[in-house]
Design a protein around this motif. Structure first.
Motif, PDB file in Angstrom:
ATOM      1  N   UNK A  41       0.829  -1.204   0.000  1.00  0.00           N
ATOM      2  CA  UNK A  41       0.000   0.000   0.000  1.00  0.00           C
ATOM      3  C   UNK A  41       0.863   1.254   0.000  1.00  0.00           C
ATOM      4  N   UNK A  42       2.181   1.076  -0.098  1.00  0.00           N
ATOM      5  CA  UNK A  42       3.081   2.223  -0.147  1.00  0.00           C
ATOM      6  C   UNK A  42       2.784   3.073  -1.383  1.00  0.00           C
ATOM      7  N   UNK A  43       2.890   4.390  -1.233  1.00  0.00           N
ATOM      8  CA  UNK A  43       2.632   5.278  -2.374  1.00  0.00           C
ATOM      9  C   UNK A  43       3.685   5.128  -3.462  1.00  0.00           C
ATOM     10  N   UNK A  44       4.890   4.731  -3.059  1.00  0.00           N
ATOM     11  CA  UNK A  44       5.927   4.488  -4.061  1.00  0.00           C
ATOM     12  C   UNK A  44       5.847   3.022  -4.447  1.00  0.00           C
ATOM     13  N   UNK A 217       8.419  -1.031   8.881  1.00  0.00           N
ATOM     14  CA  UNK A 217       8.612  -0.378   7.595  1.00  0.00           C
ATOM     15  C   UNK A 217       7.974  -1.214   6.491  1.00  0.00           C
ATOM     16  N   UNK A 218       7.548  -0.557   5.420  1.00  0.00           N
ATOM     17  CA  UNK A 218       6.994  -1.286   4.282  1.00  0.00           C
ATOM     18  C   UNK A 218       7.794  -0.888   3.051  1.00  0.00           C
ATOM     19  N   UNK A 219       7.652  -1.640   1.994  1.00  0.00           N
ATOM     20  CA  UNK A 219       8.491  -1.382   0.831  1.00  0.00           C
ATOM     21  C   UNK A 219       7.676  -1.093  -0.408  1.00  0.00           C
TER      22      UNK A 219
ATOM     23  N   UNK B 295      14.646   1.636   9.803  1.00  0.00           N
ATOM     24  CA  UNK B 295      15.551   1.523   8.657  1.00  0.00           C
ATOM     25  C   UNK B 295      16.225   2.853   8.339  1.00  0.00           C
ATOM     26  N   UNK B 312      10.433   5.218   1.113  1.00  0.00           N
ATOM     27  CA  UNK B 312       9.549   4.127   1.538  1.00  0.00           C
ATOM     28  C   UNK B 312       8.769   4.528   2.786  1.00  0.00           C
ATOM     29  N   UNK B 315       6.143   6.998   1.813  1.00  0.00           N
ATOM     30  CA  UNK B 315       5.089   6.332   1.054  1.00  0.00           C
ATOM     31  C   UNK B 315       4.087   5.593   1.911  1.00  0.00           C
ATOM     32  N   UNK B 316       4.492   5.207   3.113  1.00  0.00           N
ATOM     33  CA  UNK B 316       3.537   4.516   3.997  1.00  0.00           C
ATOM     34  C   UNK B 316       3.033   5.416   5.116  1.00  0.00           C
ATOM     35  N   UNK B 321       0.321  13.057  -1.125  1.00  0.00           N
ATOM     36  CA  UNK B 321       1.225  13.676  -2.110  1.00  0.00           C
ATOM     37  C   UNK B 321       1.285  12.785  -3.339  1.00  0.00           C
ATOM     38  N   UNK B 323       3.820  10.881  -5.660  1.00  0.00           N
ATOM     39  CA  UNK B 323       5.219  10.434  -5.565  1.00  0.00           C
ATOM     40  C   UNK B 323       6.151  11.167  -6.532  1.00  0.00           C
TER      41      UNK B 323
END
Lengths: 392, 392
Positions: A41-44, A217-219, B295, B312, B315-316, B321, B323
């Protein structure tokens, strides 16, 4: 290790980043399989995530899953998407599929474009190996910082006939809710109608992968794929759906446990069971705050029944409860009740339990029926070793 | 080190837990001082927090602040409150004040009752030392796992006359928004009407103590007290209020910086400046997610310009925003723009900067006018050393 019928595996050294190890794997189903996916679900979002999501949005079938390690193809812009598409074409040509039948996933360094010459050279050997590698080989090929490969399989009877389920995964760091840096492929030889398969698959993911955490953290790349190809000849119906769901969830839980067990530097798997919350959401909030607390995680590493850090985390979680109603129990020993530590000599009582890998932490909030269970790793010297020195 | 007029200090070895070091301190104002307090938002609140809050709710004046180290008097139930009250009476009797004029705070082990015999023995020596100790002594007395004592003072001119402000603090672990395990006392010899003083004080806290984080955990005891006793003869008016606010905030920022610098095991102070967010709240969300990411924190410890972990985390974070609009700059070097890493050879360019203690991280989200700055520590081997072995 039973493998579901109708799947072939290929694994090769493509030298995308690593040398002297396999880093590119392919799973091909002999039959078109009902396909499902759950993504970060990360925006990146990495190029293969964008690609696979749009593929599954268009048609819920696939013939193959392709995963490379070493380069995540994330933060690579339009070029990254073009490259992703091209790798699918190259491999599709070599194995006799259509590009849109191959679901892609990548893991590794981000912000770096693929070396496409390596991919061009890889397609033929990948096709040539098909059927020569095993699921076990595949599970090793997709590893990055993993300390061990992760594979689980189970054969169950549906209407008296055997159905096999198998999951492979890679993880280690950044395991968190909503698919942290984690890739997993779940395959079965049951026949399941796509809409039902996607529901079963998502329900299983919610009870397993989404309930584990290493560092919160998520990726950009997290992906779980699920294929059901029907090669067993057994079709899941509404009547047998509960049995199938149970088997899927059980296998997913088992592999999600391995992800926590292999959390970067982890020595413990903390089973955080929150009950008595105002709602399931509140229970999750409490469980995640405890499971992400560096102080709780280092205490578990230090084999310290530090109830104070647990209640401090609960107290700032935002979950609703009366502090005097909270009961905290570790490995069956009550540590905290009525707003105070209990009289138990819990350091002595817990000493043998705290040496074990699995630590069970029961937290009763005394405020309702909401419950949630989260598996969390501890925070160790080795986590720092791994992550303070990853790129160099 | 200038000390505000009209305050006397006392520090003694009360042997509440430690031996061979001072662990009980008292600050007495010769005049009744306008008093303010900000306390932990944790649901589990220590006895002295419950006590001091109710005192300040009743009357915004105080004559003294009393702090002990070694025992937090938290999770101690009714007995803890009774004991807290009794310590105030004992010390009030010895120094000639009323109990309700002494604001209490405690830090140390939680879940353990005070040894009241020690307190009875401590009152007379504490009174006897009054005026013999310094603010510096006081700042050392309240330390727990702190590596160094924390004290800041500044003299400014208000309407041409000198006013002195002084802050002492203890912190180290669990520094976070909303007053993590942190105690601070802020004193000034300006005269400020209580309602105005409380507003100035809270605004200062919001710009300083609430914008630092070590590990995201908060505690049961966090407290900041502020006294303004008027002994300088200078009264702050609406006209001079902005100058006073500026001085208060500046001193608080300076001492809050020291809290991060001395975060448990910390080697870095990461200045996370988020701009271009949809709102201040969104900017804060982004800054805190980056500042709490294990991280990102280990990467800073490893002197690694790891933009991938930063994006990252963004993004979470839940902040809004696109990206592609995000720009990440570290120590003046652009790392990330247009959804991709920049072409700069930033590892080489940043090498000298990443050896420094202060790392400036500018994050532009390109989505609005919301901005927020957070100071965060890194995550190190020493943090694990300290916290995996705290109680033993």
């Amino acid at each position: 290790m039973n493998t579901p019928k109708g799947y072939r595996f290929s694994t090769i050294e493509a030298n995308l980043k690593y040398s002297g190890r396999k880093d590119l794997g392919l799973i091909v189903s002999d039959l078109p399989a009902a396909a499902a996916g759950v993504f970060t679900t990360n925006k990146f979002q990495a190029a293969p995530v964008v690609m696979a999501k749009s593929m599954l949005d268009t048609r819920p079938f696939a013939r193959a899953v392709m995963i490379n390690a070493g380069n995540a193809n994330a933060c690579t812009g339009e070029q990254g998407l073009t490259n992703c598409r091209r790798t699918m074409e190259l491999v599709a040509d070599a194995v006799g599929l259509m590009p849109e039948e191959i679901l892609p996933a990548s893991t590794g360094v981000i912000g770096m474009q693929f070396n496409m010459a390596k991919w061009e050279a890889a397609a033929a050997p990948l096709a040539a190996d098909l059927g020569k590698s095993t699921a076990e080989d595949f599970s090793r090929t997709i590893m990055t910082t993993d300390a061990f490969n992760k594979i689980v399989s189970r054969t169950v009877e549906i209407e008296g006939k055997p159905v096999t389920l198998l999951a492979v995964a890679k993880g280690a760091g950044m395991i968190c809710p909503n698919m942290a840096t984690m890739l997993a492929v779940f395959i079965t030889d049951a026949a399941v109608e796509p809409a039902m398969w996607q529901k079963i698959f998502r329900a299983g993911v919610d009870e397993s992968f989404n309930r584990v955490t290493v560092d919160g953290d998520t990726s950009t790349n997290d992906t779980v794929f699920g294929l059901a190809n029907g090669a067993s000849g057994v079709t899941v119906t509404e009547a047998t759906r509960p049995a199938m769901q149970e088997a899927v969830t059980a296998v997913m839980r088992e592999i999600a446990y391995k992800l926590v067990q292999d959390g970067e530097g982890a020595t413990k798997v903390i089973h955080i069971n929150v009950t008595g919350a105002q709602s399931k959401e509140d229970a999750e909030l409490a469980a995640r705050t405890v499971g992400h607390s560096p102080l709780v995680k280092t205490a578990m590493y230090g084999r310290d029944a530090n109830w104070g850090r647990i209640v401090a985390a609960l107290g700032r979680s935002g979950a609703q409860f009366d502090p005097d109603d909270v009961v905290v129990t570790m490995c069956g020993v009550e540590l905290f009740r009525n707003g105070q530590p209990t009289d138990a000599d819990f350091d002595t009582m817990l000493e043998p339990y705290l040496k074990e890998v699995d630590i069970v932490l029961d937290i009763e909030l005394g405020h309702g029926d909401g419950a949630y269970t989260l598996l969390a790793s501890d925070l160790t010297h080795k986590y720092i070793d791994i992550n303070a020195d990853y790129r160099s």
